[in-house]
Design an enzyme around this catalytic site. Structure first.
Site, PDB file in Angstrom:
ATOM      1  N   GLY A  96       0.864  -1.171   0.000  1.00 26.73           N
ATOM      2  CA  GLY A  96       0.000   0.000   0.000  1.00 26.73           C
ATOM      3  C   GLY A  96       0.901   1.220   0.000  1.00 26.73           C
ATOM      4  N   GLU A  97       0.658   2.122   0.892  1.00 25.90           N
ATOM      5  CA  GLU A  97       1.491   3.332   0.992  1.00 25.90           C
ATOM      6  C   GLU A  97       1.974   3.443   2.436  1.00 25.90           C
ATOM      7  OE1 GLU A  97       2.935   5.451  -1.143  1.00 25.90           O
ATOM      8  OE2 GLU A  97       3.761   6.152   0.753  1.00 25.90           O
ATOM      9  N   SER A  98       3.286   3.242   2.596  1.00 23.08           N
ATOM     10  CA  SER A  98       3.823   3.151   3.959  1.00 23.08           C
ATOM     11  C   SER A  98       3.623   4.436   4.761  1.00 23.08           C
ATOM     12  CB  SER A  98       5.309   2.782   3.907  1.00 23.08           C
ATOM     13  OG  SER A  98       6.037   3.717   3.136  1.00 23.08           O
ATOM     14  N   HIS A 121       4.810  -8.530  -4.275  1.00 25.29           N
ATOM     15  CA  HIS A 121       3.436  -8.780  -3.820  1.00 25.29           C
ATOM     16  C   HIS A 121       3.049 -10.243  -4.012  1.00 25.29           C
ATOM     17  CE1 HIS A 121       1.877  -4.609  -3.235  1.00 25.29           C
ATOM     18  NE2 HIS A 121       2.938  -4.321  -3.977  1.00 25.29           N
ATOM     19  N   GLU A 168       0.712 -11.789  -2.816  1.00 25.24           N
ATOM     20  CA  GLU A 168      -0.749 -11.971  -2.764  1.00 25.24           C
ATOM     21  C   GLU A 168      -1.384 -11.796  -4.139  1.00 25.24           C
ATOM     22  OE1 GLU A 168       0.853  -9.324  -2.052  1.00 25.24           O
ATOM     23  OE2 GLU A 168      -0.321  -7.514  -2.444  1.00 25.24           O
ATOM     24  N   CYS A 226       6.041  -5.391   0.499  1.00 23.88           N
ATOM     25  CA  CYS A 226       6.193  -4.079  -0.141  1.00 23.88           C
ATOM     26  C   CYS A 226       6.129  -2.951   0.906  1.00 23.88           C
ATOM     27  CB  CYS A 226       5.188  -3.936  -1.274  1.00 23.88           C
ATOM     28  SG  CYS A 226       5.718  -2.690  -2.454  1.00 23.88           S
ATOM     29  N   ARG A 281      13.252   2.855   0.213  1.00 15.56           N
ATOM     30  CA  ARG A 281      11.891   3.014  -0.296  1.00 15.56           C
ATOM     31  C   ARG A 281      11.938   3.411  -1.771  1.00 15.56           C
ATOM     32  NH1 ARG A 281       8.484   7.813   0.704  1.00 15.56           N
ATOM     33  NH2 ARG A 281       6.393   7.200   0.089  1.00 15.56           N
ATOM     34  N   ILE A 292       5.805  -3.387  -7.381  1.00 14.47           N
ATOM     35  CA  ILE A 292       5.093  -2.139  -7.650  1.00 14.47           C
ATOM     36  C   ILE A 292       5.693  -1.035  -6.773  1.00 14.47           C
ATOM     37  CG2 ILE A 292       2.846  -0.983  -7.687  1.00 14.47           C
ATOM     38  CD1 ILE A 292       1.577  -3.835  -7.750  1.00 14.47           C
ATOM     39  N   ARG A 293       6.435  -0.149  -7.382  1.00 14.45           N
ATOM     40  CA  ARG A 293       7.136   0.911  -6.625  1.00 14.45           C
ATOM     41  C   ARG A 293       7.766   0.322  -5.365  1.00 14.45           C
ATOM     42  NH1 ARG A 293       6.387   6.150  -6.288  1.00 14.45           N
ATOM     43  NH2 ARG A 293       5.090   6.029  -4.458  1.00 14.45           N
TER      44      ARG A 293
END
Ligand code: GLN
Length: 190
Positions: free
Chosen positions: A46-48, A171, A173, A78, A107, A135-136
């Site tokens: 997600g977004e840390s 990821h 998942e 991630c 990051r 992903i990023r």
């Protein structure tokens, strides 16, 4: 056994689907009482920066740290890898982590050109390569002596484990391969 999925932001549902395919019950964690009910925890992608802020607001940050200190098994993927790392490079100026895993994580390490990519990776202890979606993604820039490297991409550490703490840059998942989740389940039971 119940695996908690930190459910404040990010791809926690997909982790739930992966565990369901393995016949394991999961519980969305948004409150300290839900954390208490779990035998293990997943920190999703997600977004840390957002997740860490929400952990403070939901009063989960200190309880999660306390459970990790008491031996809670955790899988961070991630953004979850960033959150689990003791040290962070390339974070926002005041970005903190939950910590626990003795690594320095970078990051958005793979850079803008290759924001997102997929690769088949050899994974320690698994006989066939894992199809990894990045992903990023962060990478592990430096790992302490107690950290076992589980996978690398282009010479960079993208999966690691220390005791019952485990993190992947990618990821697991996404898709229908549950072997990384199964690896984590074996870690929980070990
Ligand atoms: N770049 C994101 C972060 O810093 C992580 C991306 C992801 O989880 N897919 O949190």
């Amino acid at each position: 056994m119940k695996v908690g999925l930190l459910a404040v932001q990010g791809s926690f549902r997909e982790h739930g689907q992966a565990f369901a395919r393995l016949g394991v019950e999961t519980l969305a964690v948004r409150r300290p009482a839900e954390l208490d009910a779990c035998d293990a925890l997943v920190l999703p992608g997600g977004e840390s920066t957002t997740i860490i802020k929400l952990l403070r607001i939901f009063e989960l940050l200190d309880p999660i740290r306390a459970r990790i200190a008491a031996g809670l098994p955790v899988l961070g993927t991630c953004a979850g890898m960033i959150l689990l790392a003791d040290r962070i490079l390339g974070g926002t100026s005041d970005q903190e982590t939950i910590g626990g895993l003795d690594v320095t994580v970078r990051r958005n390490a793979f850079g803008r050109q290759v924001d997102s990519f997929e690769e088949d990776l050899d994974f320690q202890g698994l006989s066939d390569p894992v199809h990894a979606v990045f992903i990023r993604a962060p990478w592990v820039e430096e790992a302490g002596p107690g950290v076992e490297i589980l996978a690398e991409s282009a010479g960079r550490i993208v999966a690691a484990r220390q005791g019952k703490l485990m993190a992947t840059s990618f990821h697991p998942e996404m898709g229908s391969d549950e072997r990384v989740h199964d690896y984590f389940l074996r870690l929980i039971k070990s």
